[in-house]
Write an enzyme that holds these catalytic residues in place. Structure first.
Site, PDB file in Angstrom:
ATOM      1  N   ARG A   1      40.796  45.391  57.625  1.00  0.00           N
ATOM      2  CA  ARG A   1      41.650  46.580  57.095  1.00  0.00           C
ATOM      3  C   ARG A   1      42.077  47.194  58.410  1.00  0.00           C
ATOM      4  NH1 ARG A   1      39.016  47.093  51.914  1.00  0.00           N
ATOM      5  NH2 ARG A   1      39.511  45.083  51.301  1.00  0.00           N
TER       6      ARG A   1
ATOM      7  N   GLU B   1      28.300  45.261  39.013  1.00  0.00           N
ATOM      8  CA  GLU B   1      29.641  45.159  39.678  1.00  0.00           C
ATOM      9  C   GLU B   1      30.121  43.549  39.417  1.00  0.00           C
ATOM     10  OE1 GLU B   1      31.398  46.480  43.296  1.00  0.00           O
ATOM     11  OE2 GLU B   1      33.144  45.448  42.537  1.00  0.00           O
TER      12      GLU B   1
ATOM     13  N   LYS C   1      30.544  48.667  36.813  1.00  0.00           N
ATOM     14  CA  LYS C   1      31.541  48.780  37.613  1.00  0.00           C
ATOM     15  C   LYS C   1      32.447  47.465  37.280  1.00  0.00           C
ATOM     16  CE  LYS C   1      33.375  49.260  42.457  1.00  0.00           C
ATOM     17  NZ  LYS C   1      33.095  49.838  43.525  1.00  0.00           N
TER      18      LYS C   1
ATOM     19  N   SER D   1      39.228  49.041  41.891  1.00  0.00           N
ATOM     20  CA  SER D   1      40.637  48.725  42.022  1.00  0.00           C
ATOM     21  C   SER D   1      41.213  47.411  42.116  1.00  0.00           C
ATOM     22  CB  SER D   1      41.471  49.849  42.706  1.00  0.00           C
ATOM     23  OG  SER D   1      40.835  49.700  44.305  1.00  0.00           O
TER      24      SER D   1
ATOM     25  N   SER E   1      35.410  53.943  40.458  1.00  0.00           N
ATOM     26  CA  SER E   1      34.750  53.575  41.853  1.00  0.00           C
ATOM     27  C   SER E   1      35.731  52.561  42.844  1.00  0.00           C
ATOM     28  CB  SER E   1      33.340  52.999  41.573  1.00  0.00           C
ATOM     29  OG  SER E   1      32.870  52.557  42.738  1.00  0.00           O
TER      30      SER E   1
ATOM     31  N   ARG F   1      39.977  50.469  48.011  1.00  0.00           N
ATOM     32  CA  ARG F   1      41.492  50.458  48.561  1.00  0.00           C
ATOM     33  C   ARG F   1      42.318  51.539  47.895  1.00  0.00           C
ATOM     34  NH1 ARG F   1      41.837  44.421  47.544  1.00  0.00           N
ATOM     35  NH2 ARG F   1      40.048  44.696  46.304  1.00  0.00           N
TER      36      ARG F   1
HETATM   37  P1  13P Z   1      38.333  48.169  45.442  1.00  0.00           P
HETATM   38  O1  13P Z   1      38.526  49.261  44.669  1.00  0.00           O
HETATM   39  O2  13P Z   1      39.243  48.067  46.769  1.00  0.00           O
HETATM   40  O3  13P Z   1      38.309  46.938  44.495  1.00  0.00           O
HETATM   41  O4  13P Z   1      36.853  48.206  46.111  1.00  0.00           O
HETATM   42  C1  13P Z   1      35.822  48.411  44.978  1.00  0.00           C
HETATM   43  C2  13P Z   1      34.565  47.718  45.654  1.00  0.00           C
HETATM   44  O5  13P Z   1      33.677  48.558  45.793  1.00  0.00           O
HETATM   45  C3  13P Z   1      34.563  46.445  45.428  1.00  0.00           C
HETATM   46  O6  13P Z   1      33.226  46.024  45.493  1.00  0.00           O
END
Ligand code: 13P
Length: 343
Positions: free
Chosen positions: A33, A179, A221, A263, A291, A294
């Site tokens: 990034r 997640e 998540k 996201s 959560s 980006r």
């Molecule tokens: P993003 O919202 O950028 O997808 O990242 C969230 C995240 O913690 C991915 O593990």
């Protein structure tokens, strides 16, 4: 932490109008990034960037918790206060990414499984001592229709690992963020994303129950149900909101206190609009919040660019983005808020 305490932390993470900032990019990811903006990825620059984000004025009104990376949880703000202490002083819960990344799945062709279970019990003890209250583990599910991905094998291995991690966290006193991310990189349509996400959630909750994870002391998540980036047809915002809600109502027990979306590569405004549309149809059995990584950070990172002179501006951008995302968490966001001035 008792089951009651875990449930209290989980509830606080998804308190109405608040959500989680994912600032847990591994050094490899943050280096990518930074490189895109010509910022050198030194340890000090990584610290200074996280310091800029975390000390943004007023961010605690919108952010309930921050996910940190192993390097970051041991770093300090410019005045020497360790980041976990600085966050707690503002009423923000410190969290920690405990997986060690996704690796090729054995005897498979290009699918991934997340690693990090070896030694996890001991690492959890260390992170609790450093002030962590919750943890994150990300499983990656790839859609590739030509290759027949995801296989049941990949879904099962990832779900099993998520549940092992979840149980270890609860035993050690951390609320697990579970997640399972179905990637949006494919050429698939929204129906395929729905089907794969459904299968994934079903398997994840089966494993969580089998491995004795207490649903009241965890946060889910998930990805949103969305068309693949390269898909010929792109579903509109209302369809994304509707299909995502359909997925959640079919798979997530009401005992789970909250769902905090990733996201996943959506632009900030799009990720915010999708969350808002879901909450406009509330109330739901769980809090629906964010959560984001980006979608909360991209604009602030561009404003910062690695220059100390840009810190105040980057913080304004970060606080503003957090404010809009927080509005979406209560269903009170509108597109025109994007262009209004900062306050
Ligand atoms: P993003 O919202 O950028 O997808 O990242 C969230 C995240 O913690 C991915 O593990």
């Amino acid at each position: 932490m008792s089951a009651t305490e875990l449930a209290e932390v989980a509830k606080a993470m998804v308190a109405p109008g608040r959500g989680v900032l994912a600032a847990d990019e591994s050094n490899a990811t943050i280096t990518k990034r930074f490189a895109a903006l010509d910022i050198e990825s030194s340890e000090e620059n990584r610290r200074a960037y996280r310091d800029t984000l975390l000390s943004s004025p007023g961010i605690e009104d919108y952010i309930s918790g921050v996910i940190l990376y192993d390097e970051t949880i041991r770093q300090s703000s410019a005045d020497g206060t360790p980041f976990p202490k600085m966050l707690q002083a503002k009423g923000i819960l410190p969290g920690i990414k405990v997986d060690t990344g996704s690796k090729p799945l054995a005897l498979d062709n290009d699918e991934q499984v997340t690693e990090g279970l070896d030694g996890l019990r001991e690492r959890i003890t260390d992170y609790v001592a450093l002030g962590a209250k919750f943890a994150k583990w990300r499983a990656v599910i790839i859609i590739d229709e030509a290759k027949g991905f995801p296989s049941d094998y990949a879904i099962r291995c990832n779900a099993h690992a998520l549940a092992r991690y979840g149980a270890l966290c609860q035993e050690g006193g951390l609320v697990p963020i579970i997640e399972p991310e179905v990637l949006m990189d494919g050429t698939n349509d929204i129906d395929t994303c729905f089907d794969v996400s459904l299968k994934t959630h079903q398997r994840v909750f089966l494993e969580l129950a089998a491995q004795r994870v207490d649903f009241t002391g965890m946060i889910l998540k998930p990805n949103m149900v969305i068309s693949g980036k390269g898909g010929r047809t792109q579903a509109g915002a209302q369809e994304v909101a509707d299909r995502t809600l359909e997925l959640l109502y079919r798979t997530v027990p009401a005992a789970v206190p909250g769902i905090a979306f990733l996201s996943g590569g959506q632009s900030a405004a799009v990720a915010t609009e999708h969350l808002d549309l879901m909450n406009k149809q509330g109330p739901h059995p769980w809090q629906l919040t964010f959560s984001y990584g980006r979608a909360l950070q991209d604009d602030a990172l561009k404003a910062w660019k690695g220059a100390p002179a840009n810190v105040a501006e980057a913080q304004k951008v970060a606080s503003h983005r957090a404010k809009l995302t927080s509005a979406a968490a209560t269903g009170s966001y509108s597109r025109d808020m994007e262009c209004r001035m900062w306050h």
